[in-house]
Design an enzyme around this catalytic site. Sequence first.
Site, short mmCIF file in Angstrom:
data_model
loop_
_atom_site.label_atom_id
_atom_site.label_comp_id
_atom_site.label_asym_id
_atom_site.label_seq_id
_atom_site.Cartn_x
_atom_site.Cartn_y
_atom_site.Cartn_z
N ASP A 88 1.08 -1.14 0.14
CA ASP A 88 0.65 0.65 -0.45
C ASP A 88 0.60 1.63 0.40
O ASP A 88 1.75 1.55 0.65
CB ASP A 88 -0.98 -0.13 1.75
CG ASP A 88 -0.32 0.69 2.64
OD1 ASP A 88 1.02 -0.74 2.89
OD2 ASP A 88 -0.92 0.99 3.96
N GLU A 152 0.07 -0.90 5.82
CA GLU A 152 1.04 0.28 7.04
C GLU A 152 0.96 1.41 6.89
O GLU A 152 1.16 1.97 7.86
CB GLU A 152 2.42 -0.95 6.33
CG GLU A 152 3.80 -0.65 7.27
CD GLU A 152 4.14 1.51 7.42
OE1 GLU A 152 5.06 1.46 8.49
OE2 GLU A 152 3.86 1.84 6.40
N GLU A 153 0.54 1.66 5.93
CA GLU A 153 0.70 3.12 6.09
C GLU A 153 -0.52 3.30 7.03
O GLU A 153 -0.82 5.24 6.90
CB GLU A 153 0.47 3.80 4.51
CG GLU A 153 1.93 3.57 3.91
CD GLU A 153 3.25 3.94 4.42
OE1 GLU A 153 3.17 4.94 4.78
OE2 GLU A 153 4.32 4.17 3.34
N THR A 314 -16.43 37.27 7.52
CA THR A 314 -15.91 37.48 9.00
C THR A 314 -17.05 36.18 10.15
O THR A 314 -18.25 36.41 10.32
CB THR A 314 -16.85 38.98 9.57
OG1 THR A 314 -17.82 39.08 9.13
CG2 THR A 314 -15.50 40.14 8.96
N1 BES Z 1 9.14 3.30 5.28
C1 BES Z 1 8.37 4.00 6.45
C2 BES Z 1 8.79 4.02 8.11
C3 BES Z 1 10.30 4.57 7.87
C4 BES Z 1 10.22 5.78 6.77
C5 BES Z 1 11.39 4.29 8.15
C6 BES Z 1 11.95 6.33 6.75
C7 BES Z 1 12.28 4.99 8.93
C8 BES Z 1 12.82 5.97 7.38
C9 BES Z 1 6.25 3.53 6.42
O1 BES Z 1 6.19 3.54 5.87
C10 BES Z 1 6.43 4.64 7.07
O2 BES Z 1 5.80 5.65 6.47
N2 BES Z 1 5.70 4.81 8.89
C11 BES Z 1 4.82 5.01 8.89
C12 BES Z 1 3.83 4.37 10.33
C13 BES Z 1 2.58 5.36 10.80
C14 BES Z 1 2.04 4.87 9.74
C15 BES Z 1 2.36 4.06 11.83
C16 BES Z 1 5.59 6.47 9.83
O3 BES Z 1 6.75 5.71 10.21
O4 BES Z 1 4.64 7.80 10.25
MN MN Z 2 6.94 2.00 4.23
MN MN Z 3 5.74 5.07 4.68
#
Ligand code: BES
Ligand code: MN
Ligand code: MN
Length: 456
Positions: A88, A152-153, A314
């Site tokens: 995703d 995950e996102e 306003t």
């Molecule tokens: N891949 C990222 C996490 C990440 C980015 C780790 C850069 C280390 C370096 C992951 O897809 C992500 O965006 N995670 C979210 C988690 C959240 C939705 C719980 C985040 O970190 O905001």
């Molecule tokens: Mn990621």
């Molecule tokens: Mn991400």
Amino acid sequence: MEEIRGILAANKDRYLEELLALLRIPSVSANPAHKDDVLKTAELVKNHLLSLNVARAEIYPTAGHPVVYAETEQRPERATIMVYGHYDVQPPDPLELWESPPFEPVIKDGKIFARGACDDKGQMFMHIKAVEILQELGDLPCNVKFVIEGEEEVGSKNLEGFIMAHQEMLSCDVIVISDTSMINNETPSLTTGLRGMSYLEVHVTGPCKDLHSGTYGGAVDNPVNVLCEMIAALKDDKRHITIPGFYDDVVELSADERHKMSLRPFDQTEYNAELKIAATRGEAGYTTIEQASIRPTLDVNGIWGGYIGEGAKTVLPSKAHAKISMRLVPNQEPEKITELFTAYFKSLAPPSVQVEVAYHHGGLPVVTPIDSIGYKAASAALKESFGKEPIPTRDGGSIPIVAMFKNVLGVNTVLMGFGLNSDSIHSPNEHYGLFNYYKGIETIPLFHKYFAEYSK
Ligand code: BES
Ligand code: MN
Ligand code: MN
């Protein structure tokens, strides 16, 4: 290594075309309008896994988006590697800031531009191609399991249940994830920690309806003003978070650990220039690297209320809202932090308004060992492909499932990411270097090889 490079060179264009096809499907998990696209992406991932020589590949439905699972033939004498990734992607907006459409990938300056190019379709797909190469080379050095999820996102809400329900199926010796970044293309690194998260939404309500700001303004309290005052009170002039008890469980690093962290290459002037900022402004007493990795944060992700249309109106708004996230570090717990935030935030409210706090999602922070077989195998693999020993780094982002893998399955994760912080993940014009994509495909088979060797 030469054999791996040979197969890679002969199949480069196809590996790229296959990734581009994956990037063309807008698998935005946050947006219900894309539910079918998310499913289509899961099916494409499953078909790629099926085209490997796997024992089975299946789509497991969940209460949300499905999990794609596959495993190669599992031989008891071999060690088992589980690959985790996500298919995703984040919403692409603001669309007008993209130089080319987010779901029509283009190659420019040696980089693939598309939503998900780096996070995480590009990085996840490297693992599928790496296993394809290993199979061409003969017998796999390790058993392989793939868990590729679609939420995950949006906080991996349904993946915990999937893991709980399939503990035996998911048993393994190590989990490997490519979903983080490395220092730069000349400096390989392995991520040894991720921050946790508590994501909340707050609502401040004043009068029962929007009011004329002349008739009532000055007397009736304004929820937007109040929300701003309350948010401002959450940090002091040193940018320490003021929530009582917030830092109680934070593990402070030793002087030695902080010294080691300070040795990684980092240039503040370049950092500011890339972001077009005159200065950073983080928590006093910590370096930029520390502020963005080993220290907890509190940030407003979005704030709204009142009139935001064309021209001026306003109005004294009835309501104000904000989305607030806190990044957590060991040993902070999202439930406890959420409670502390909620109690303190409500205590900041004047009697003229009502406040509600709603919880979105959270996740535990994690630190991974550097003396495990998995870490050593990854380190040896990167050393062979880059010609340089990787540096351990703590990342500021979050992958909530990593702590759950440790707590539920008892297995450590190796965070072997090939992205760069400058890849604009979650931003317009997300991209992933061709160098990084192919370097990942070249390095991962070596990880399998060394993991098998070191497990003996
Ligand atoms: N891949 C990222 C996490 C990440 C980015 C780790 C850069 C280390 C370096 C992951 O897809 C992500 O965006 N995670 C979210 C988690 C959240 C939705 C719980 C985040 O970190 O905001
Ligand atoms: Mn990621
Ligand atoms: Mn991400």
